[in-house]
Design an enzyme around this catalytic site. Structure first.
Site, short mmCIF file in Angstrom:
data_model
loop_
_atom_site.label_atom_id
_atom_site.label_comp_id
_atom_site.label_asym_id
_atom_site.label_seq_id
_atom_site.Cartn_x
_atom_site.Cartn_y
_atom_site.Cartn_z
N LYS A 120 47.66 32.89 42.78
CA LYS A 120 46.77 31.87 43.34
C LYS A 120 47.05 30.52 42.69
CE LYS A 120 43.21 33.52 40.22
NZ LYS A 120 41.80 33.59 39.97
N TYR B 22 44.33 1.64 26.47
CA TYR B 22 42.93 1.37 26.83
C TYR B 22 42.00 1.57 25.63
CZ TYR B 22 44.11 1.40 31.80
OH TYR B 22 44.63 1.12 33.03
C1 LIG Z 1 40.24 38.68 40.64
C2 LIG Z 1 41.33 38.30 39.68
N1 LIG Z 1 42.22 39.22 39.31
C3 LIG Z 1 43.23 38.94 38.45
C4 LIG Z 1 43.38 37.67 37.94
C5 LIG Z 1 44.52 37.39 36.98
O1 LIG Z 1 44.04 37.01 35.72
P1 LIG Z 1 45.02 36.69 34.51
O2 LIG Z 1 45.69 35.41 34.81
O3 LIG Z 1 44.11 36.58 33.34
O4 LIG Z 1 45.96 37.82 34.40
C6 LIG Z 1 42.48 36.68 38.30
C7 LIG Z 1 42.61 35.33 37.76
O5 LIG Z 1 41.72 34.65 37.41
C8 LIG Z 1 41.42 36.99 39.21
O6 LIG Z 1 40.53 36.08 39.59
#
Ligand SMILES: Cc1ncc(COP(=O)(O)O)c(C=O)c1O
Length: 431
Positions: free
Chosen positions: A70, A313
């Protein structure tokens, strides 16, 4: 994808017909490598990515690996990452958004894609059209999915059913069916025989807390998950997939020697994200995970300031010695956190150079007084390894900035750093 015709009138009254896809997928338009002028770029090491996948597969044992890609593949560019992992044998990928899943299908990814977020608005048909697996957790999901399948004409989908993964909220309190509501949800499934519970999943809240409280929390969630899976089976479903483990939970299960069987969260599939991109030291165990991301730029200007002169700044830095200041075209709009102002050092040709003054939107200023012979066009590294100098001794590990180190200095977490590298920073892929 269905095409809709939008009819409107131009300022002179002529009819204008505009056709567009019914789903307006957000296409992140990232700077393309050959369009950029600035020397600031993110480099993705695809060899390290493949190595990390192998290491994760080792920790997963018999469980299948669904890589979580994602947020544009944790900022690396999801299509390129997915393509590399698919060729390297990943079993599936998981994303948060329908848009992210469609981007991967459009890029030619054929592996199973799980859409975890649960918000599909009126785009259920897109799920079916792109052969995506939705995560569901309320009756509205089932009704809309069944409606979409009717509209679309079930066809091939009818033969194998509408596959979904059912999410159980075992303690994260964000998404998923609460255990107390599970019986009612399972009853609701009875009205939709065409919908197949192919997977049951949950998400762990404290897997990366390597202490007793973390262990207790993981254990309680896994117990609740086991119970939920049993209830699903007792209702006559036969889910092929059960998954709970993010990277931390996977590495706890497979690597940490003190992990007890009650903390083994691997089930039939695991969902690592950060481990695929190099992981976090606290959960890496004995796995040899490598950082996949390098963020680099170059010095574009140099000046010498006198004692008492301010920089940037608000003049949050004032020179206490005659100081050579290097200007680098990388700022908070690129993903270099503003909280690093006067707090961290970047690598100039492998030498640490402190950030002086405030990180601004497009620029950061470094004190390079102690860097031997600094010049315009010298390499500046914010993440990853410095390019070894020509006369560097062989076998000496180049100076490196780990994502974790930078994140800690910024008061952030590695996930935050990776996913904040903005779209105006082009990604270059090293194979
Ligand atoms: C539902 C779910 N599964 C797995 C993961 C993977 O997590 P990680 O990056 O800690 O392995 C995430 C990431 O936030 C998630 O939201």
């Amino acid at each position: 994808m269905p095409i809709e015709a939008h009819v409107s009138r131009d300022p002179r009254g002529a009819q204008v017909v505009r056709e567009e896809a019914s789903l307006r997928v957000l296409k992140p338009r990232r700077a393309a490598p050959d369009h950029v002028v600035r020397p600031t770029r993110a480099e993705v090491d695809l060899t390290a990515l493949r190595t990390n996948l192998r290491q994760v597969q080792r920790a997963a044992g018999t469980a299948k690996v669904w890589a979580v890609l994602k947020a544009d593949g944790y900022g690396h560019g999801a299509p390129a990452v997915a393509r590399t992992l698919e060729r390297a044998g990943v079993d599936g990928v998981a994303v948060a958004l329908l848009e992210e899943a469609i981007e991967l299908r459009d890029a030619g990814i054929r592996a199973p894609i799980l859409v975890m977020g649960g918000y599909y608005a009126d785009s259920y048909e897109e799920l079916l059209a792109h052969d995506l697996v939705p995560v569901v957790y309320h009756v509205g999901h089932l009704q809309a999915l069944a409606r979409a399948a009717r509209t679309r004409g079930l066809g091939e989908v009818a033969e194998r059913g509408l596959r979904v993964h059912l999410k159980i909220d075992t303690g994260m309190a964000r998404l998923g069916v609460r255990p107390a509501e599970l019986p009612a949800m399972l009853e609701a499934f009875a009205a939709f025989p065409q919908i197949v519970i192919d997977g049951v999943m949950t998400h762990l809240a404290c897997a990366d807390a390597a202490d007793e409280q973390g262990d207790d929390s993981v254990r309680a969630q896994l117990t609740a998950f086991d119970r939920a899976v049993q209830a699903v089976r007792a209702a006559g479903h036969t889910p092929r997939w059960q998954h709970a483990a993010n990277s931390a939970a996977l590495l706890r299960s497979g690597v940490r020697s003190k992990a007890s069987s009650s903390l083994d969260a691997r089930f039939s599939a695991v969902r690592p994200g950060i481990a695929i991109f190099g992981g976090v030291a606290s959960t890496r165990g004995d796995l040899e995970l490598r950082q996949t991301l390098r963020l680099r730029s170059e010095i574009v200007d140099l000046r010498t300031i006198e004692v008492g002169e301010g920089v940037g700044y608000g003049h949050t830095f004032r020179a206490t010695r005659r100081t050579t200041v290097a200007t680098v075209p990388m700022g908070y709009a690129d993903g270099l956190p503003r909280s690093l102002s006067n707090q961290f050092s970047l690598l100039v040709r492998g030498h640490r150079a402190p950030i002086v003054g405030a990180v601004s939107m497009d620029l950061v200023t470094l004190d390079v007084t102690d860097v031997p012979n600094p010049r315009i066009r010298d390499e500046v590294v914010a993440l990853g390894a410095a390019t070894p100098e020509r006369n560097a001794p062989i076998g000496v590990r180049p100076a490196t900035i780990e994502v974790e180190e930078l994140a800690r200095a910024a008061g952030l977490i590695p996930w935050d750093i990776m996913t904040s590298i903005s779209r105006r920073v082009p990604r270059f892929y090293r194979t």
